[in-house]
Structure formats: C-alpha cells, structure tokens
Design a protein around this motif. Structure first.
Motif, PDB file in Angstrom:
ATOM      1  N   PHE A 169      39.833  40.864  35.217  1.00 49.79           N
ATOM      2  CA  PHE A 169      39.427  41.426  36.500  1.00 49.79           C
ATOM      3  C   PHE A 169      40.442  42.450  37.013  1.00 49.79           C
ATOM      4  O   PHE A 169      40.068  43.427  37.659  1.00 49.79           O
ATOM      5  CB  PHE A 169      39.236  40.300  37.534  1.00 49.79           C
ATOM      6  CG  PHE A 169      38.623  40.764  38.827  1.00 49.79           C
ATOM      7  CD1 PHE A 169      37.267  41.053  38.907  1.00 49.79           C
ATOM      8  CD2 PHE A 169      39.389  40.913  39.978  1.00 49.79           C
ATOM      9  CE1 PHE A 169      36.687  41.490  40.096  1.00 49.79           C
ATOM     10  CE2 PHE A 169      38.819  41.341  41.181  1.00 49.79           C
ATOM     11  CZ  PHE A 169      37.463  41.628  41.229  1.00 49.79           C
ATOM     12  N   ILE A 213      31.986  52.687  41.522  1.00 51.43           N
ATOM     13  CA  ILE A 213      32.273  51.644  42.514  1.00 51.43           C
ATOM     14  C   ILE A 213      32.716  52.308  43.814  1.00 51.43           C
ATOM     15  O   ILE A 213      33.450  53.303  43.788  1.00 51.43           O
ATOM     16  CB  ILE A 213      33.362  50.665  41.978  1.00 51.43           C
ATOM     17  CG1 ILE A 213      33.690  49.570  42.988  1.00 51.43           C
ATOM     18  CG2 ILE A 213      34.612  51.404  41.532  1.00 51.43           C
ATOM     19  CD1 ILE A 213      34.585  48.465  42.425  1.00 51.43           C
ATOM     20  N   GLU A 248      35.552  51.088  49.126  1.00 50.39           N
ATOM     21  CA  GLU A 248      35.634  49.883  49.983  1.00 50.39           C
ATOM     22  C   GLU A 248      35.476  48.614  49.155  1.00 50.39           C
ATOM     23  O   GLU A 248      36.079  47.587  49.450  1.00 50.39           O
ATOM     24  CB  GLU A 248      34.543  49.917  51.064  1.00 50.39           C
ATOM     25  CG  GLU A 248      34.682  51.022  52.089  1.00 50.39           C
ATOM     26  CD  GLU A 248      34.035  52.340  51.639  1.00 50.39           C
ATOM     27  OE1 GLU A 248      33.623  52.440  50.450  1.00 50.39           O
ATOM     28  OE2 GLU A 248      33.968  53.255  52.487  1.00 50.39           O
ATOM     29  N   HIS A 249      34.645  48.681  48.122  1.00 52.98           N
ATOM     30  CA  HIS A 249      34.451  47.507  47.268  1.00 52.98           C
ATOM     31  C   HIS A 249      35.667  47.273  46.364  1.00 52.98           C
ATOM     32  O   HIS A 249      36.071  46.140  46.126  1.00 52.98           O
ATOM     33  CB  HIS A 249      33.174  47.666  46.431  1.00 52.98           C
ATOM     34  CG  HIS A 249      31.921  47.472  47.224  1.00 52.98           C
ATOM     35  ND1 HIS A 249      30.684  47.868  46.779  1.00 52.98           N
ATOM     36  CD2 HIS A 249      31.705  46.941  48.458  1.00 52.98           C
ATOM     37  CE1 HIS A 249      29.760  47.582  47.693  1.00 52.98           C
ATOM     38  NE2 HIS A 249      30.365  47.017  48.722  1.00 52.98           N
ATOM     39  N   ARG A 250      36.238  48.382  45.870  1.00 58.58           N
ATOM     40  CA  ARG A 250      37.448  48.232  45.062  1.00 58.58           C
ATOM     41  C   ARG A 250      38.546  47.565  45.896  1.00 58.58           C
ATOM     42  O   ARG A 250      39.298  46.721  45.414  1.00 58.58           O
ATOM     43  CB  ARG A 250      37.921  49.594  44.550  1.00 58.58           C
ATOM     44  CG  ARG A 250      39.029  49.487  43.486  1.00 58.58           C
ATOM     45  CD  ARG A 250      39.641  50.831  43.150  1.00 58.58           C
ATOM     46  NE  ARG A 250      38.708  51.794  42.587  1.00 58.58           N
ATOM     47  CZ  ARG A 250      38.326  51.820  41.317  1.00 58.58           C
ATOM     48  NH1 ARG A 250      38.789  50.929  40.463  1.00 58.58           N
ATOM     49  NH2 ARG A 250      37.489  52.736  40.884  1.00 58.58           N
ATOM     50  N   GLY A 282      44.151  36.166  46.759  1.00 60.54           N
ATOM     51  CA  GLY A 282      43.236  35.061  46.427  1.00 60.54           C
ATOM     52  C   GLY A 282      42.140  34.906  47.464  1.00 60.54           C
ATOM     53  O   GLY A 282      41.309  34.002  47.382  1.00 60.54           O
ATOM     54  N   HIS A 283      42.145  35.751  48.469  1.00 56.55           N
ATOM     55  CA  HIS A 283      41.106  35.795  49.501  1.00 56.55           C
ATOM     56  C   HIS A 283      40.572  37.230  49.563  1.00 56.55           C
ATOM     57  O   HIS A 283      41.365  38.177  49.596  1.00 56.55           O
ATOM     58  CB  HIS A 283      41.677  35.451  50.882  1.00 56.55           C
ATOM     59  CG  HIS A 283      41.847  33.983  51.142  1.00 56.55           C
ATOM     60  ND1 HIS A 283      40.785  33.110  51.198  1.00 56.55           N
ATOM     61  CD2 HIS A 283      42.958  33.233  51.399  1.00 56.55           C
ATOM     62  CE1 HIS A 283      41.232  31.885  51.464  1.00 56.55           C
ATOM     63  NE2 HIS A 283      42.549  31.929  51.580  1.00 56.55           N
ATOM     64  N   ALA A 284      39.251  37.379  49.627  1.00 53.78           N
ATOM     65  CA  ALA A 284      38.665  38.708  49.824  1.00 53.78           C
ATOM     66  C   ALA A 284      38.904  39.186  51.254  1.00 53.78           C
ATOM     67  O   ALA A 284      38.923  40.373  51.531  1.00 53.78           O
ATOM     68  CB  ALA A 284      37.166  38.674  49.521  1.00 53.78           C
ATOM     69  N   VAL A 285      39.049  38.223  52.163  1.00 57.62           N
ATOM     70  CA  VAL A 285      39.385  38.513  53.566  1.00 57.62           C
ATOM     71  C   VAL A 285      40.619  37.676  53.903  1.00 57.62           C
ATOM     72  O   VAL A 285      40.498  36.519  54.283  1.00 57.62           O
ATOM     73  CB  VAL A 285      38.218  38.149  54.512  1.00 57.62           C
ATOM     74  CG1 VAL A 285      38.561  38.517  55.958  1.00 57.62           C
ATOM     75  CG2 VAL A 285      36.926  38.835  54.089  1.00 57.62           C
ATOM     76  N   VAL A 334      38.153  45.390  48.268  1.00 56.83           N
ATOM     77  CA  VAL A 334      37.895  43.947  48.339  1.00 56.83           C
ATOM     78  C   VAL A 334      38.437  43.266  47.077  1.00 56.83           C
ATOM     79  O   VAL A 334      39.075  42.214  47.138  1.00 56.83           O
ATOM     80  CB  VAL A 334      36.383  43.653  48.508  1.00 56.83           C
ATOM     81  CG1 VAL A 334      36.112  42.151  48.453  1.00 56.83           C
ATOM     82  CG2 VAL A 334      35.866  44.231  49.827  1.00 56.83           C
ATOM     83  N   GLY A 335      38.209  43.899  45.931  1.00 55.83           N
ATOM     84  CA  GLY A 335      38.726  43.367  44.666  1.00 55.83           C
ATOM     85  C   GLY A 335      40.241  43.305  44.665  1.00 55.83           C
ATOM     86  O   GLY A 335      40.844  42.335  44.198  1.00 55.83           O
ATOM     87  N   LEU A 380      39.638  45.647  35.357  1.00 57.07           N
ATOM     88  CA  LEU A 380      38.375  46.178  35.861  1.00 57.07           C
ATOM     89  C   LEU A 380      38.582  46.909  37.192  1.00 57.07           C
ATOM     90  O   LEU A 380      37.922  47.917  37.464  1.00 57.07           O
ATOM     91  CB  LEU A 380      37.373  45.025  36.057  1.00 57.07           C
ATOM     92  CG  LEU A 380      35.927  45.389  36.398  1.00 57.07           C
ATOM     93  CD1 LEU A 380      35.237  46.085  35.228  1.00 57.07           C
ATOM     94  CD2 LEU A 380      35.136  44.146  36.793  1.00 57.07           C
ATOM     95  N   MET A 381      39.490  46.388  38.016  1.00 52.94           N
ATOM     96  CA  MET A 381      39.703  46.968  39.336  1.00 52.94           C
ATOM     97  C   MET A 381      40.701  48.132  39.331  1.00 52.94           C
ATOM     98  O   MET A 381      40.833  48.839  40.317  1.00 52.94           O
ATOM     99  CB  MET A 381      40.217  45.894  40.319  1.00 52.94           C
ATOM    100  CG  MET A 381      39.177  44.900  40.775  1.00 52.94           C
ATOM    101  SD  MET A 381      37.794  45.675  41.674  1.00 52.94           S
ATOM    102  CE  MET A 381      36.490  45.518  40.467  1.00 52.94           C
ATOM    103  N   LEU A 430      41.484  40.410  46.730  1.00 54.97           N
ATOM    104  CA  LEU A 430      41.365  39.157  45.978  1.00 54.97           C
ATOM    105  C   LEU A 430      42.520  39.019  44.987  1.00 54.97           C
ATOM    106  O   LEU A 430      43.121  37.953  44.858  1.00 54.97           O
ATOM    107  CB  LEU A 430      40.021  39.103  45.244  1.00 54.97           C
ATOM    108  CG  LEU A 430      39.792  37.829  44.434  1.00 54.97           C
ATOM    109  CD1 LEU A 430      39.537  36.632  45.346  1.00 54.97           C
ATOM    110  CD2 LEU A 430      38.627  37.981  43.459  1.00 54.97           C
ATOM    111  N   LEU A 439      42.275  35.528  37.092  1.00 55.49           N
ATOM    112  CA  LEU A 439      41.795  36.904  37.243  1.00 55.49           C
ATOM    113  C   LEU A 439      42.273  37.772  36.076  1.00 55.49           C
ATOM    114  O   LEU A 439      41.534  38.640  35.589  1.00 55.49           O
ATOM    115  CB  LEU A 439      42.260  37.481  38.589  1.00 55.49           C
ATOM    116  CG  LEU A 439      41.582  36.860  39.825  1.00 55.49           C
ATOM    117  CD1 LEU A 439      42.274  37.302  41.115  1.00 55.49           C
ATOM    118  CD2 LEU A 439      40.106  37.229  39.886  1.00 55.49           C
TER     119      LEU A 439
END
Lengths: 293, 164
Positions: B157, B98, B101-103, B113-116, B105-106, B160-161, B109, B152
C-alpha cells in the motif's frame, strides 16, 4: 447476551467524541458487557481505502477482527462505515478459505491470525436483538417528546449479502429503537436515501456530496422534525457540518440538530446535552438544548 | 489523467468482469442512484463503457458513486455493480489515476493508522467529556501502529500511494 468489544474507528473518537461517551454511558446503563478494543486502527474506510486496494482493505480489517477474536468477543461497531467494512470483510473471510489464507499470510507477519470465529455487530441491530425495544422502554427515565427523522444510512443495511437481514427497502428496527425512547419516528420522502458522504465523495467532490445532503435536508424539513437521528458518525458529520457548509455556500438557513442514536438514548436515560456531547456539533441549536435543561 | 498500460479493463476485473456482460441495460441502476439525481454519474453507461472503452478508468463519474448499493440490491440480473465500481477504481489507482484528496487519506492511514487522525481541537473536546485526550486505538498503542504499518508495507500500500 453476546459479550462485545467496542471498536471506535476514526471519526467518532477523533471528530465526534460525544458519540463515544454516549455509547459508554448507554451500554453501562443497559448492563451490556463491553470493553474497549485496544490498539485497533481505521476499519479501513470502505469508500476510499476499499476502492484503492482490496488486499490492504482485507488485511487491516482482518487485524481488527482478530484483536476482538483474541478477547473471545464479538466486535461492536457504532459507525455504518466501520460496520460495512468489517462485516463485509468478515463475511468474505468466513466464506472463502482462500481469502482467509491470504489475509492470514499478512497477519502472520505480525504474529496474528484470524479464525472467523466471531461476528461483527452494529450498535442498532445489537440493541434491537440483544436488549430489545421493550427493555429500553422499561429503563428510560425521561420519555422524549420529539419528532425524529430517522436516517438509517446505506451501509447499515447494504450490501445485504452476508448480513443478518432486515429489509433494505423498508426496514423498521431502527424506528422501533427510536420510538422506545418515547420519540415519534416521522415518515418523510426519500427517507432511505444516502447522505452524500460515502464512497470518497465527501473528501474529493464536496459540492457533489452537498447536493445529495441538501436534497435530504429539504425532504426532512418538509415534514418538520425536532432532530435527525443517525447510526453513523460519517452521516452525522455530513448532515451536521453539511448544514453549516450549505448555509455558508448557498445562504440557506438549515438548523436541524443531528444526534447519533446513543445520544438520543442517552437523553432518554436522563443524561444532559453536555454529558452526551450534543453541544459539540458544528450546528448549535439552542432551542433544542433548552428542552433538556 | 490517461490510461497507460492496459486496453482491456474487463479482463482485469477479477470477480465482476464477466458478470457485467450480463447487463441488459434496463436502467434500474441509474434510476435508483441518489448520486445520479444530482451529478453526471450514470451507472448503466459506466458499466457499458467498462465493457469496451479503457477510458472508463479516467471517467470522472467513477468517483461520484457514494457506494450506497441501491443499484446492486435492485439489479434484476444480480450483478454486483458496486463491487465492479470498486474494481474499476482499484485499476484506476494502479494506473496512477487518483484525486489528491484521496491520496492524502491514504497517506494519513500510512502515518497514523487512522484515515481521520486526532487533532488539537478534538483532544480538548475529549478532555471536556472526561475521556482520555487520545482514544484507546493505535493512537495510544504505538506497537499496534507498528503492526498496521507492517501490514500496509506487506500489501504494497505504501508503494501504491507514493507519487512516482
């Protein structure tokens, strides 16, 4: 007309709040019965989060849709990404009892339940079907003399399974909504092509994303327009902030105003650039702003 | 990045594993791919690799897909190509493959509770527009955020992160 609850998602309220404001001003003028979907979360993002784990993606989407079901309203999105996630998840939950059961096994832990009783809508298809270009033409007070590059964005139309479908190759409903404001929707090469942001590409591989964006912008510039109009804040961000990034990286001089449809409609309804937050974009085009003083 | 556990990607692809074998390698997918015009992504080759090479999970081009769905809409064999890419990505993430940068985002969240999530600049923009500084989402409803966090956790989740 269907009553709806407004789902904001992440990018609109937290990066481009002008689109949230514009949506509320427009829906109010058009007398749409719409209330905030309070307590909703990320949709969750279709590119990155759906890629990681489908069960998580379905459970969070299920909660957001269940909140709207509890209000006995369809869920209204103003973002292609949110629409993609929530409409696809709703489709899977409605189509497959086993999927619904699994989602509800998670939702049960927080005292909620999804029934599959309501629909997920997108502002453009909603306005086209429930209000119609004719009524929009009747209520606008400032017909816009603008040449517009319409950018549909991918997830407004695709995947076509489970969506109430227009053509994915040559759709027209968005162009009709734009032309209802008096503006002209100008044809341009690769009009249906992606902005480059989706699928987690913008976040992890920004140079690759910008390669797509630069191509799209060059095609739009080849026909000459006053602005780009989109239906998605993620495309909006990529096409707006992407111009600043490209100008900084490559020395280009992109300077095209980027508007969400509700901002274009807001202009035609007589609201100002400032009321609609068009001046809060990264790319400031003062010549465009002057048209509406 | 390397694949540790599992040689057979195809058998682990829950829904699309068997259908990608229907591919006749006509190349409509690659020819329709806007990312492939500019990047090293070749969708047809990616699907072929998924059939016989577990290293597909660490192929950089797996993450160059913008999920535009052109390939899936146009595939003459009716293969759900983007869904297959999602499944391959999920398997990669399970293997710990992964982007940082994607981790991130996780993690956003999981926390917000927001990716942004909101920031100071946009609180100010909201106020200038006459909106509440915080939107009426989980940002304004802590009990809603607790629900999201419970979901989550229930889906695993958070594990996972987490970096091992």
């Amino acid at each position: 007309m269907a009553n709806v609850s407004l789902f904001l998602g992440c990018v609109i309220p937290n990066r481009y709040p002008g689109i949230e404001k514009s949506t509320k001003l427009c829906l109010d003028k058009l007398e749409v019965d719409c209330i905030d979907l309070e307590g909703a979360s990320c949709c969750p993002a279709p590119g990155v989060l759906r890629s990681f784990d489908k069960a998580t993606w379905l459970a969070l989407a299920g909660r957001n849709i269940a909140l709207s079901e509890e209000l006995d309203r369809d869920l209204l999105t103003i973002c292609n990404g949110c629409y993609g996630s929530l409409a696809d998840a709703n489709y899977e939950i409605k189509a497959d009892e086993q999927v619904k059961k699994e989602v509800n096994s998670h939702l049960g832990l927080i005292g909620r339940n999804i029934k599959g009783s309501h629909d997920v809508r997108h502002i453009t298809e909603f306005l086209h079907k429930e209000v119609g270009p004719g009524k929009i033409r009747d209520v606008i007070t400032r017909p816009l003399e603008l040449r517009v590059a319409v950018h549909y964005g991918c997830h407004l139309l695709k995947p076509s399974k489970g969506r109430v479908g227009s053509s994915v190759e040559r759709p027209s409903f968005f162009d009709e909504l734009v032309e209802a404001t008096g503006a002209e929707s100008v044809e341009y090469p690769d009009k249906m092509e992606c902005c480059g942001a989706g699928g987690g590409v913008r976040s992890a591989l920004p140079d690759e994303a910008l390669a797509l964006t630069g191509h799209k912008l060059s095609m739009i510039e080849s026909v000459g327009v006053d602005c780009i109009v989109n239906a998605c804040p993620f495309c909006h961000m990529q096409l707006d902030a992407g111009q600043v990034d490209l100008n900084g990286r490559d020395g280009t001089s992109h300077n095209i105003p980027v508007l969400h449809y509700t901002q274009l409609l807001g202009l035609a309804l007589g609201f100002s650039v400032e009321e609609l937050g068009i001046d809060l974009n990264e790319m400031k085009n003062l010549e465009f702003f002057k048209k509406f003083v | 990045m390397s694949v540790r556990n599992e040689p057979n990607v195809l058998s682990r692809m829950e829904k699309t594993g068997s259908t990608i074998l229907k591919c006749m390698h006509c190349g409509v997918c690659s020819g329709s791919c806007p990312s492939g015009r500019h990047t090293s992504l070749n969708v047809r080759k990616l699907l072929r690799k998924a059939c016989n090479d577990p290293a597909v999970l660490s192929d950089d081009s797996l993450w160059m897909c913008t999920t535009c769905y052109n390939c899936q809409e146009r595939c003459p064999r009716g293969i759900d190509i983007v869904d297959a890419i999602f499944e391959m990505r999920a398997l990669a993430v399970q293997e710990g493959i992964i982007y940082p940068e994607h981790r991130k985002v996780g993690e956003l969240l999981l926390e917000h509770g927001h990716a942004v999530p909101i920031n100071e600049e946009n609180r100010t923009k909201r106020e200038a527009l006459g909106l509440d500084p915080l939107p009426p989402t989980v940002h304004s409803f802590p009990e809603g955020l607790e629900e999201v966090k419970k979901l989550l956790t229930s889906c695993g989740f958070d594990e996972l992160m987490s970096e091992e």
